[in-house]
Design a protein around this motif. Sequence first.
Motif, PDB file in Angstrom:
ATOM      1  N   VAL A 106       0.819  -1.214   0.043  1.00  0.00           N
ATOM      2  CA  VAL A 106       0.072   0.025   0.112  1.00  0.00           C
ATOM      3  C   VAL A 106       0.994   1.214  -0.008  1.00  0.00           C
ATOM      4  N   LEU A 107       0.698   2.199  -0.990  1.00  0.00           N
ATOM      5  CA  LEU A 107       1.259   3.409  -1.185  1.00  0.00           C
ATOM      6  C   LEU A 107       1.165   4.178   0.479  1.00  0.00           C
ATOM      7  N   PRO A 108       2.510   4.551   1.171  1.00  0.00           N
ATOM      8  CA  PRO A 108       2.369   5.298   1.931  1.00  0.00           C
ATOM      9  C   PRO A 108       1.928   6.800   2.008  1.00  0.00           C
ATOM     10  N   GLU A 109       1.454   7.523   3.190  1.00  0.00           N
ATOM     11  CA  GLU A 109       0.918   8.813   3.078  1.00  0.00           C
ATOM     12  C   GLU A 109       2.258   9.598   2.811  1.00  0.00           C
ATOM     13  N   GLN A 110       1.917  10.945   2.173  1.00  0.00           N
ATOM     14  CA  GLN A 110       3.027  11.738   1.955  1.00  0.00           C
ATOM     15  C   GLN A 110       3.183  12.536   3.598  1.00  0.00           C
ATOM     16  N   ARG A 111       4.510  12.414   3.850  1.00  0.00           N
ATOM     17  CA  ARG A 111       4.887  12.802   5.273  1.00  0.00           C
ATOM     18  C   ARG A 111       5.255  14.413   5.423  1.00  0.00           C
ATOM     19  N   GLU A 112       5.814  14.995   4.302  1.00  0.00           N
ATOM     20  CA  GLU A 112       6.179  16.195   4.271  1.00  0.00           C
ATOM     21  C   GLU A 112       5.382  17.193   3.605  1.00  0.00           C
ATOM     22  N   ASP A 113       5.257  18.346   4.023  1.00  0.00           N
ATOM     23  CA  ASP A 113       4.641  19.432   3.461  1.00  0.00           C
ATOM     24  C   ASP A 113       5.030  19.907   2.320  1.00  0.00           C
ATOM     25  N   GLY A 114       4.031  20.598   1.480  1.00  0.00           N
ATOM     26  CA  GLY A 114       4.392  20.913   0.067  1.00  0.00           C
ATOM     27  C   GLY A 114       5.628  21.768  -0.252  1.00  0.00           C
ATOM     28  N   VAL A 115       6.101  22.646   0.728  1.00  0.00           N
ATOM     29  CA  VAL A 115       7.136  23.575   0.707  1.00  0.00           C
ATOM     30  C   VAL A 115       8.489  22.630   0.824  1.00  0.00           C
ATOM     31  N   VAL A 116       8.534  21.778   1.687  1.00  0.00           N
ATOM     32  CA  VAL A 116       9.609  20.931   1.583  1.00  0.00           C
ATOM     33  C   VAL A 116       9.738  19.993   0.560  1.00  0.00           C
ATOM     34  N   VAL A 117       8.570  19.523   0.034  1.00  0.00           N
ATOM     35  CA  VAL A 117       8.864  18.540  -1.103  1.00  0.00           C
ATOM     36  C   VAL A 117       9.273  19.432  -2.277  1.00  0.00           C
ATOM     37  N   PHE A 118       8.684  20.626  -2.460  1.00  0.00           N
ATOM     38  CA  PHE A 118       9.113  21.495  -3.646  1.00  0.00           C
ATOM     39  C   PHE A 118      10.490  21.883  -3.555  1.00  0.00           C
ATOM     40  N   ARG A 119      11.071  22.025  -2.468  1.00  0.00           N
ATOM     41  CA  ARG A 119      12.411  22.288  -2.302  1.00  0.00           C
ATOM     42  C   ARG A 119      13.334  20.947  -3.004  1.00  0.00           C
ATOM     43  N   ARG A 120      12.777  19.699  -2.650  1.00  0.00           N
ATOM     44  CA  ARG A 120      13.436  18.721  -3.055  1.00  0.00           C
ATOM     45  C   ARG A 120      13.175  18.548  -4.633  1.00  0.00           C
ATOM     46  N   ALA A 121      12.025  19.167  -5.248  1.00  0.00           N
ATOM     47  CA  ALA A 121      12.364  19.093  -6.852  1.00  0.00           C
ATOM     48  C   ALA A 121      13.075  20.131  -7.188  1.00  0.00           C
ATOM     49  N   VAL A 122      13.410  21.360  -6.485  1.00  0.00           N
ATOM     50  CA  VAL A 122      14.491  22.194  -6.935  1.00  0.00           C
ATOM     51  C   VAL A 122      15.652  21.440  -6.833  1.00  0.00           C
ATOM     52  N   ASP A 123      15.889  20.749  -5.977  1.00  0.00           N
ATOM     53  CA  ASP A 123      17.384  20.070  -5.734  1.00  0.00           C
ATOM     54  C   ASP A 123      17.471  19.142  -6.947  1.00  0.00           C
ATOM     55  N   ALA A 124      16.504  18.525  -7.350  1.00  0.00           N
ATOM     56  CA  ALA A 124      16.287  17.401  -8.398  1.00  0.00           C
ATOM     57  C   ALA A 124      16.750  18.179  -9.729  1.00  0.00           C
ATOM     58  N   LEU A 125      16.230  19.338  -9.802  1.00  0.00           N
ATOM     59  CA  LEU A 125      16.353  20.440 -11.259  1.00  0.00           C
ATOM     60  C   LEU A 125      17.840  20.567 -11.149  1.00  0.00           C
ATOM     61  N   THR A 126      18.552  21.037  -9.952  1.00  0.00           N
ATOM     62  CA  THR A 126      19.747  21.506  -9.979  1.00  0.00           C
ATOM     63  C   THR A 126      20.854  20.493 -10.295  1.00  0.00           C
TER      64      THR A 126
END
Length: 296
Positions: free
Chosen positions: A244-264
């Motif tokens: 079963v897929l786990p719940e998203q644990r981190e809020d949108g701001v933190v998750v978006f920062r990870r997307a920024v890191d991925a782009l970088t």
Amino acid sequence: MRIGLLGTGPWAGRVHAPALAGHPGVEFTGVWGRRTEATEALAKESGTRAYTDVEALFADSDAVAIALPPDVQAELAVRAAEAGCHLLLDKPVATSVTAARRVADAAGRAGVASVVFFTLRFDPAVAEWVHRQSAAGGWFTGSVAWLGALFSEGADSPYAASPWRREKGALWDVGPHVLSVLLPVLGELTGPDAVTAVAGPGDTVHLVLRHDGGASSTVTVSLTAPVAAAGRAVELRGAAGTSVLPEQREDGVVVFRRAVDALTDSARSGVPHLCDVRFGARVTEILAAAEAARAT
């Protein structure tokens, strides 16, 4: 990395702007929006500059993050790529296959990196689950029920005022999240009968998907479910049992920062991210096929 923001709506104000303003590895270049007052207000709140000329923001930035309706996003993403900016896009990339492919082609010609912000894929718990289930293989079937109450009586959300969500419904708003999880685990969709869709109550859509590896999946998405019925369940069944897929644990701001890191990381290494614009365009192709199937 110098990153500019296109968009001033609730998603931009609640997630994109605070994430960019608070990211230690980012110079938040500025904000451009279609409404001057909203642009100036968000820029002031974020401690950055308001731009009235989007081309000027492109010129001052290494990358742009876009928080706009998908078909507005697609046009501006092409222009940003042609100006040499890396792309951090929202889902869906576009709601037409032609527009999505144009963005992917523009990014390819310009040699810029791209990441599409499928929120689940940048939450560590969910990303790890996707990786483990993909490596395990042997899945027989998947089932998804993703029921929102965005447009239901008694619901209270700033995103209910979104014209494109009201027009396109759950298939295009929730569908990208579902596909971002199912495709890397169960495999691609090919063949004339790989996507079947039937309309349910409100904007509800029921999908049956046939995956390359032999597995099938069923998906129900809605933004008009009763408030008491809203919720999300993603389950896989196969040789390894049930997962079963786990719940998203981190809020949108933190998750978006990870997307920024991925782009970088992608921009520096030259290695495409798994959620790049080509994957985003493929998601648009599948959703367009589902929309056509539902219509018939």
